[in-house]
Design a protein around this motif. Structure first.
Motif, PDB file in Angstrom:
ATOM      1  N   UNK A  70       0.819  -1.215   0.000  1.00 30.04           N
ATOM      2  CA  UNK A  70       0.000   0.000   0.000  1.00 30.04           C
ATOM      3  C   UNK A  70       0.852   1.264   0.000  1.00 30.04           C
ATOM      4  N   UNK A  71       2.003   1.221   0.691  1.00 32.47           N
ATOM      5  CA  UNK A  71       2.836   2.415   0.829  1.00 32.47           C
ATOM      6  C   UNK A  71       3.382   2.908  -0.513  1.00 32.47           C
ATOM      7  N   UNK A  72       4.101   2.067  -1.297  1.00 32.85           N
ATOM      8  CA  UNK A  72       4.596   2.591  -2.576  1.00 32.85           C
ATOM      9  C   UNK A  72       3.479   2.928  -3.551  1.00 32.85           C
ATOM     10  N   UNK A  73       2.386   2.181  -3.493  1.00 30.07           N
ATOM     11  CA  UNK A  73       1.265   2.481  -4.385  1.00 30.07           C
ATOM     12  C   UNK A  73       0.661   3.837  -4.050  1.00 30.07           C
ATOM     13  N   UNK A 127       1.957  11.254  -6.184  1.00 33.81           N
ATOM     14  CA  UNK A 127       2.836  12.017  -7.077  1.00 33.81           C
ATOM     15  C   UNK A 127       2.168  12.272  -8.420  1.00 33.81           C
ATOM     16  N   UNK A 128       1.541  11.243  -8.976  1.00 31.39           N
ATOM     17  CA  UNK A 128       0.891  11.398 -10.288  1.00 31.39           C
ATOM     18  C   UNK A 128      -0.317  12.333 -10.189  1.00 31.39           C
ATOM     19  N   UNK A 129      -1.064  12.232  -9.088  1.00 29.45           N
ATOM     20  CA  UNK A 129      -2.219  13.112  -8.895  1.00 29.45           C
ATOM     21  C   UNK A 129      -1.777  14.572  -8.841  1.00 29.45           C
ATOM     22  N   UNK A 130      -0.662  14.825  -8.158  1.00 32.15           N
ATOM     23  CA  UNK A 130      -0.147  16.198  -8.067  1.00 32.15           C
ATOM     24  C   UNK A 130       0.279  16.705  -9.441  1.00 32.15           C
ATOM     25  N   UNK A 169      10.487   5.836  -8.234  1.00 33.63           N
ATOM     26  CA  UNK A 169      11.040   5.041  -7.135  1.00 33.63           C
ATOM     27  C   UNK A 169       9.961   4.187  -6.479  1.00 33.63           C
ATOM     28  N   UNK A 170       8.778   4.749  -6.315  1.00 34.57           N
ATOM     29  CA  UNK A 170       7.688   3.994  -5.697  1.00 34.57           C
ATOM     30  C   UNK A 170       7.267   2.825  -6.571  1.00 34.57           C
ATOM     31  N   UNK A 227       9.133   0.353   6.035  1.00 35.58           N
ATOM     32  CA  UNK A 227       9.852   0.667   4.808  1.00 35.58           C
ATOM     33  C   UNK A 227      10.799  -0.448   4.400  1.00 35.58           C
ATOM     34  N   UNK A 228      10.839  -1.540   5.119  1.00 31.86           N
ATOM     35  CA  UNK A 228      11.846  -2.574   4.891  1.00 31.86           C
ATOM     36  C   UNK A 228      11.339  -3.740   4.087  1.00 31.86           C
TER      37      UNK A 228
END
Length: 274
Positions: A58-61, A67-70, A92-93, A224-225
């Protein structure tokens, strides 16, 4: 057959028969329980996979989506630098997401016993170099102690590199900033050993087997791991190639991962050099 049994002997014979019937029933129940073990293990893995998908992916998604929405927003005025930063974050995500999905698929293949393994003569030096490139490491990030003239190993080059990448990533994560991990190779008889050595906190002896269990991070709550699959996959890959992967203490503190693989026989190795 034989003589007629008196009533007392018949009672003893009946007791024996009851014991034999009970033993046969227990054996049948044990067989049924053993046959259900793969089903239970597969169910455990599916449960863990679903938890990983819902938790770690869920985190990288979410980061890529944000980012894309912005970037697409008509309400924001973004400079070229801001746009580049958002594109880098999305890239990176998505790379992280792709890596996690690959690990989950590999875990499923290992569990199902359908992992494709193509054995051939493989140079350990080439595999280590490929792993360093894949991780984007500079020469000073890892110390190399590769034995000269070492024989190639019988392995799958792709799977071995993925295993080394996972081992190196784990060593880098736990190594102190002033102590780069070490990659060392050596040859013993008909075996070649590759060691990935770190000087981190290490792992208690009674918990070393836990690091090779999928979705285990030894109580680490840092989201994050990843999903805790790297070492489990490395062990699965190496064992699928006829090798072993063990964890040892690093002298002075830390953890050493020892991958042991069969070396190419001398005659074949010499023929390959001619």
């Amino acid at each position: 057959r034989g003589r007629d049994l008196p009533a007392s002997d018949r009672r003893i014979l009946g007791a024996f028969l009851s014991q034999i019937e009970a033993a046969l029933d227990r054996r049948e129940l044990s067989r049924e329980a053993e046959s259900m073990r793969p089903v239970a293990e597969a169910d455990r893995l599916r449960t863990a996979l679903l938890a990983a998908v819902g938790h770690d992916l869920r985190r990288p998604l979410a980061a890529a989506t944000a980012a894309i929405t912005s970037l697409r927003s008509t309400e924001l005025t973004l400079s070229a630098a801001d746009q580049d930063e958002l594109l880098d974050a999305a890239e990176q995500s998505l790379d992280s997401l792709a890596g996690l999905v690959t690990k989950l698929l590999d875990a499923s293949r290992l569990q199902a016993g359908v992992l494709g393994v193509s054995l051939a003569s493989v140079s350990v030096d080439d595999v280590v170099g490929g792993a360093l490139d894949e991780l984007g490491l500079a020469p000073g990030d890892v110390r190399l102690e590769l034995e000269r003239g070492i024989r190639p190993v019988i392995a799958d080059a792709v799977l071995l590199q993925r295993a080394v990448v996972n081992l190196l990533a784990n060593a880098l994560r736990f190594s102190p900033a002033d102590a780069a991990p070490v990659v060392a190779t050596s040859e013993f008889g008909d075996r070649v050993q590759l060691r990935v050595i770190d000087s981190g906190p290490g792992i208690p002896a009674e918990r070393r087997d836990d690091v090779f269990v999928a979705f285990q991070r030894l109580g680490d709550t840092d989201n994050t791991t990843g999903v805790g699959l790297g070492l489990a996959l490395s062990k699965g890959f190496i064992e699928a190639m006829g090798g072993t992967l063990e964890a040892e203490d690093t002298p002075g503190g830390g953890l050493t991962m020892v991958a042991d693989l069969p070396a190419v026989p001398n005659l074949l190795a010499n023929a390959g050099e001619q």
